[in-house]
Design an enzyme around this catalytic site. Sequence first.
Site, mmCIF file in Angstrom:
data_model
loop_
_atom_site.group_PDB
_atom_site.id
_atom_site.type_symbol
_atom_site.label_atom_id
_atom_site.label_comp_id
_atom_site.label_asym_id
_atom_site.label_seq_id
_atom_site.Cartn_x
_atom_site.Cartn_y
_atom_site.Cartn_z
ATOM 1 N N PHE A 1 0.821 -1.210 0.000
ATOM 2 C CA PHE A 1 0.000 0.000 0.000
ATOM 3 C C PHE A 1 0.857 1.263 0.000
ATOM 4 O O PHE A 1 0.759 2.110 -0.900
ATOM 5 C CB PHE A 1 -0.940 -0.051 1.210
ATOM 6 C CG PHE A 1 -1.474 1.271 1.661
ATOM 7 C CD1 PHE A 1 -2.207 2.075 0.810
ATOM 8 C CD2 PHE A 1 -1.246 1.715 2.964
ATOM 9 C CE1 PHE A 1 -2.697 3.308 1.235
ATOM 10 C CE2 PHE A 1 -1.733 2.930 3.398
ATOM 11 C CZ PHE A 1 -2.455 3.730 2.524
ATOM 12 N N ILE A 2 1.745 1.400 0.983
ATOM 13 C CA ILE A 2 2.603 2.578 1.040
ATOM 14 C C ILE A 2 3.658 2.512 -0.065
ATOM 15 O O ILE A 2 3.970 3.518 -0.711
ATOM 16 C CB ILE A 2 3.278 2.705 2.418
ATOM 17 C CG1 ILE A 2 2.226 2.836 3.528
ATOM 18 C CG2 ILE A 2 4.225 3.912 2.453
ATOM 19 C CD1 ILE A 2 2.805 2.850 4.936
ATOM 20 N N GLY B 1 1.505 -7.745 -0.697
ATOM 21 C CA GLY B 1 1.368 -6.689 -1.686
ATOM 22 C C GLY B 1 0.512 -7.139 -2.854
ATOM 23 O O GLY B 1 0.050 -8.282 -2.916
ATOM 24 N N LEU C 1 10.822 -0.908 2.862
ATOM 25 C CA LEU C 1 9.468 -0.954 3.400
ATOM 26 C C LEU C 1 8.971 -2.382 3.614
ATOM 27 O O LEU C 1 7.952 -2.580 4.280
ATOM 28 C CB LEU C 1 8.492 -0.240 2.458
ATOM 29 C CG LEU C 1 8.380 1.287 2.568
ATOM 30 C CD1 LEU C 1 9.673 1.960 2.117
ATOM 31 C CD2 LEU C 1 7.212 1.803 1.738
ATOM 32 N N THR D 1 10.517 -12.344 8.635
ATOM 33 C CA THR D 1 10.483 -11.362 7.550
ATOM 34 C C THR D 1 11.093 -10.050 7.981
ATOM 35 O O THR D 1 11.908 -9.453 7.259
ATOM 36 C CB THR D 1 9.035 -11.134 7.083
ATOM 37 O OG1 THR D 1 8.472 -12.373 6.639
ATOM 38 C CG2 THR D 1 8.984 -10.116 5.953
ATOM 39 N N TYR E 1 6.001 -8.136 17.042
ATOM 40 C CA TYR E 1 6.153 -7.161 15.962
ATOM 41 C C TYR E 1 6.918 -5.935 16.443
ATOM 42 O O TYR E 1 7.876 -5.493 15.813
ATOM 43 C CB TYR E 1 4.771 -6.764 15.441
ATOM 44 C CG TYR E 1 4.783 -5.692 14.379
ATOM 45 C CD1 TYR E 1 5.264 -5.970 13.103
ATOM 46 C CD2 TYR E 1 4.297 -4.416 14.640
ATOM 47 C CE1 TYR E 1 5.269 -4.993 12.112
ATOM 48 C CE2 TYR E 1 4.298 -3.434 13.664
ATOM 49 C CZ TYR E 1 4.777 -3.731 12.398
ATOM 50 O OH TYR E 1 4.788 -2.755 11.433
ATOM 51 N N LYS F 1 10.698 -4.825 15.142
ATOM 52 C CA LYS F 1 10.961 -3.535 14.505
ATOM 53 C C LYS F 1 11.973 -2.715 15.320
ATOM 54 O O LYS F 1 12.804 -1.998 14.749
ATOM 55 C CB LYS F 1 9.667 -2.756 14.323
ATOM 56 C CG LYS F 1 8.661 -3.421 13.387
ATOM 57 C CD LYS F 1 9.190 -3.554 11.968
ATOM 58 C CE LYS F 1 8.999 -2.316 11.146
ATOM 59 N NZ LYS F 1 9.314 -2.516 9.711
#
Length: 330
Positions: free
Chosen positions: A11-12, A36, A76, A95, A149, A153
């Site tokens: 999306f981004i 995606g 991203l 991931t 998550y 990050k």
Amino acid sequence: MRYLVTGGAGFIGGHLCERLIAQGHEVLALDDLSTGSFDNLQRLDGHERFEFRCASVLERRVVERCVRECQGVYHLASAVGVKLVVDQPVKTIETIVGGTEVVLNSCARYRRPVLLTSTSEVYGKSPKVPFAESDDCVMGPTTTRRWAYACAKALDEFHALAYWHQARLPVVIARLFNTVGPRQTGRYGMVIPRFVAQGLAGEPITVYGDGRQSRCFAHVKDVVGALCGLMDHPRARGEVFNIGNDQEVTILQLAERVRDLTGGRSEIRLIPYHEAYTVGFEDMMRRVPDLSKIRRLIGYRPTYDLDAILRDVIAEAQAAAPGSSTLSTS
């Protein structure tokens, strides 16, 4: 410049690719299409300055080749959405951490500047609001899956900054708060596209928890503009920046606003967290960014308020609905 955008079909990522092309750059988008979609790149299909390669950021040789061919990298690629994070925790960690390690290693080898997109989730359960980049991160227990998550990050951020301090690799970290707009899917738990779809169908708008939790929503066009501004600014290197909107709204208020803008036919139904996700799920009551740092550096100010964002998302959803005379490509 020729830029690599990992997660370019997201999306981004799709909006960022369009922005870079509009600025006159060449873009190589890398995406394995696990979350995606080619729909996010529809406007760039056949463009002479755009190339797409279908592969994972975990494929080291592919990533190395892509990085070598470009002069800068926007990283991203990541697991997205609370639902995916809760349902597939192993994939989430592998991931995020594994993919970022591959990208950073390749960027260091070829001395390519890299912008890493992180998340407001790294602030965890911190009671200090608004969140500033130098604030403490307060994580929940490892037995609660959603914190995987946030911690993954945060580890990405540590890893990127380690490359900056040890090898002077030009890195910029962008902590994205809730980013919304056309082409966002509700498949992985994103709240606004889910509410809009329910409201347009006249179905109950389902609010998880009691609805008193608040968020701030930024339009994707504002966000990708900020990403480009940070990549271009030499004083952004080695720094962390919040990107978002500081207009706060409770999720219950959001549901009411979506109901009003989509015809007012839907009831609002509260769903306990344990039914929506899993037993023991934790949520943050408030998530508000302090935007003073990015404002000082690049003059960033959101141009879309919440109503403008909602109208944009609703218009696209209406145009794409079966029976519509015009199919949206935005």
